[in-house]
Design an enzyme around this catalytic site. Structure first.
Site, PDB file in Angstrom:
ATOM      1  N   HIS A  89      49.667  37.055  46.033  1.00  0.00           N
ATOM      2  CA  HIS A  89      50.047  35.648  46.205  1.00  0.00           C
ATOM      3  C   HIS A  89      50.362  35.357  47.680  1.00  0.00           C
ATOM      4  O   HIS A  89      49.986  34.318  48.218  1.00  0.00           O
ATOM      5  CB  HIS A  89      51.307  35.327  45.396  1.00  0.00           C
ATOM      6  CG  HIS A  89      51.162  35.490  43.910  1.00  0.00           C
ATOM      7  ND1 HIS A  89      51.800  36.474  43.201  1.00  0.00           N
ATOM      8  CD2 HIS A  89      50.449  34.784  42.997  1.00  0.00           C
ATOM      9  CE1 HIS A  89      51.508  36.363  41.919  1.00  0.00           C
ATOM     10  NE2 HIS A  89      50.684  35.351  41.758  1.00  0.00           N
ATOM     11  N   ARG A 131      51.069  41.243  36.133  1.00  0.00           N
ATOM     12  CA  ARG A 131      51.081  42.052  34.906  1.00  0.00           C
ATOM     13  C   ARG A 131      51.265  43.543  35.188  1.00  0.00           C
ATOM     14  O   ARG A 131      51.585  44.300  34.267  1.00  0.00           O
ATOM     15  CB  ARG A 131      49.781  41.849  34.129  1.00  0.00           C
ATOM     16  CG  ARG A 131      49.649  40.461  33.536  1.00  0.00           C
ATOM     17  CD  ARG A 131      48.308  40.299  32.872  1.00  0.00           C
ATOM     18  NE  ARG A 131      48.086  38.933  32.437  1.00  0.00           N
ATOM     19  CZ  ARG A 131      48.521  38.412  31.303  1.00  0.00           C
ATOM     20  NH1 ARG A 131      49.189  39.154  30.451  1.00  0.00           N
ATOM     21  NH2 ARG A 131      48.276  37.157  30.998  1.00  0.00           N
TER      22      ARG A 131
HETATM   23  P1  AMP Z   1      48.701  33.889  39.116  1.00  0.00           P
HETATM   24  O1  AMP Z   1      50.128  33.759  39.494  1.00  0.00           O
HETATM   25  O2  AMP Z   1      48.358  35.205  38.499  1.00  0.00           O
HETATM   26  O3  AMP Z   1      48.195  32.703  38.328  1.00  0.00           O
HETATM   27  O4  AMP Z   1      47.879  33.874  40.476  1.00  0.00           O
HETATM   28  C1  AMP Z   1      48.008  32.816  41.386  1.00  0.00           C
HETATM   29  C2  AMP Z   1      46.944  32.945  42.442  1.00  0.00           C
HETATM   30  O5  AMP Z   1      47.074  34.208  43.107  1.00  0.00           O
HETATM   31  C3  AMP Z   1      45.521  32.914  41.839  1.00  0.00           C
HETATM   32  O6  AMP Z   1      44.678  32.170  42.699  1.00  0.00           O
HETATM   33  C4  AMP Z   1      45.143  34.376  41.831  1.00  0.00           C
HETATM   34  O7  AMP Z   1      43.746  34.595  41.899  1.00  0.00           O
HETATM   35  C5  AMP Z   1      45.828  34.862  43.100  1.00  0.00           C
HETATM   36  N1  AMP Z   1      46.001  36.319  43.044  1.00  0.00           N
HETATM   37  C6  AMP Z   1      46.563  37.039  42.042  1.00  0.00           C
HETATM   38  N2  AMP Z   1      46.484  38.355  42.309  1.00  0.00           N
HETATM   39  C7  AMP Z   1      45.854  38.472  43.507  1.00  0.00           C
HETATM   40  C8  AMP Z   1      45.466  39.577  44.321  1.00  0.00           C
HETATM   41  N3  AMP Z   1      45.717  40.835  43.971  1.00  0.00           N
HETATM   42  N4  AMP Z   1      44.824  39.325  45.485  1.00  0.00           N
HETATM   43  C9  AMP Z   1      44.565  38.043  45.865  1.00  0.00           C
HETATM   44  N5  AMP Z   1      44.913  36.959  45.140  1.00  0.00           N
HETATM   45  C10 AMP Z   1      45.542  37.165  43.975  1.00  0.00           C
END
Ligand code: AMP
Length: 291
Positions: free
Chosen positions: A37, A194
């Site tokens: 993030h 996760r």
């Molecule tokens: P989430 O909180 O899982 O909905 O993710 C929010 C944003 O962070 C989304 O655009 C995801 O694709 C991005 N994101 C999550 N994990 C990663 C990662 N390991 N590398 C880059 N971006 C990520």
């Protein structure tokens, strides 16, 4: 950093920035923030005058109530992290404040997620992309014209949000989608909220997903272009008694629904369960070898 618990006040803050001629970068998250993030946040800060982030665990994209209940929540810590990294505004909300026009969340009109949503994640998580499109549409309408940063880790999601941003142009809302590379741990495991649910042994096993993606990329680099062969290599490399594969496929990232046998552009995509934890990852196979 402004902390707003209501999308309406967040919308006013963004409108006021735009009136002052400031360019806004936006990062949508479900919280439990990690370096993945933060990579989006840092890029948004570097490329815009003001940056805002949303933190909202969106119930519409969970088909399993147990999965929603066990999704990690660290609101206080997340706000502190955002503040320390120079985010200008963080906002959250509730189903009622995001969708004030409907008394009952069951009545929310789902946004059609478009042509990229019907396979892979769409097959294994029915309703998932409808839920994503519905909340992201609402988030984009809240923030308004901006650059929005998304992670390549959720590759299919980047296609869905690009489709959504094209649809929103018709409503006069200009969202430029910026896709950022996947951030990984030392072992190659893609960072994910996760991962907190994985035990030490599971983390080791989960790292095999990246190893399998790499193995497939090596095959590509040794000139394998046949989709079936690449798929077999990927699936074989994933074989492990504690890894249960939802899908492990090769797709053309530039022509998502094509079924060509010989590929000239390719991404390997995996969704797998280790115990109760479902992980996704992908790797563009036709990247130049930088080692
Ligand atoms: P989430 O909180 O899982 O909905 O993710 C929010 C944003 O962070 C989304 O655009 C995801 O694709 C991005 N994101 C999550 N994990 C990663 C990662 N390991 N590398 C880059 N971006 C990520």
């Amino acid at each position: 950093m402004k902390v707003l618990d209501n999308p309406q006040t967040a919308q006013q803050a963004c409108q006021s920035w735009r009136r002052d001629g400031l360019r806004i970068g936006f990062v949508a998250t479900m919280g439990a923030l990690h370096d993945g993030h933060l990579s989006l946040l840092k890029r948004a800060i570097a490329e815009n005058n003001r940056t805002c982030a949303s933190i909202f665990v969106n119930p519409l994209q969970f088909d399993d109530p147990e999965d929603l209940n066990t999704y990690p929540v660290n609101m206080e810590e997340d706000l502190e992290i955002l503040k320390q990294h120079g985010c200008d505004m963080a906002f959250s909300g509730t189903m009622e404040t995001f969708f004030p026009e409907v008394g009952n969340p069951a009545m929310i009109r789902r946004i059609d997620p478009g042509p990229y949503a019907s396979s892979l994640e769409g097959t294994y998580r029915p309703g998932f992309f409808d839920g994503v499109a519905t909340i992201v549409d609402r988030l984009f309408r809240t923030v308004g014209n901006c650059r929005a940063y998304f992670g390549e880790k959720d590759f299919q999601q980047t296609l869905v949000v690009k489709h959504l941003s094209n649809q929103l142009k018709g409503a006069g809302i200009d969202i430029e989608i910026v896709v950022c590379p996947t951030v990984r741990s030392k072992t190659g495991l893609a960072l994910s909220s996760r991962n907190q649910q994985l035990g030490v042994v599971d983390i080791d096993i989960a790292s095999r997903i990246y190893q399998a993606l790499n193995r497939t990329q090596l095959a590509w680099r040794s000139s394998v272009r046949d989709r079936a062969t690449l798929t077999r290599i990927l699936n074989t490399a994933l074989e492990h008694p504690l890894i249960s594969i939802d899908y492990a496929e090769i797709r053309n990232p530039d022509d998502w629904n094509s079924t060509e046998k010989e590929m000239d552009s390719a991404t390997a995509l995996v969704a797998a369960r280790i115990g109760d934890v479902r992980l996704i990852d992908n790797l563009r196979l036709d990247q130049p070898d930088e080692s």
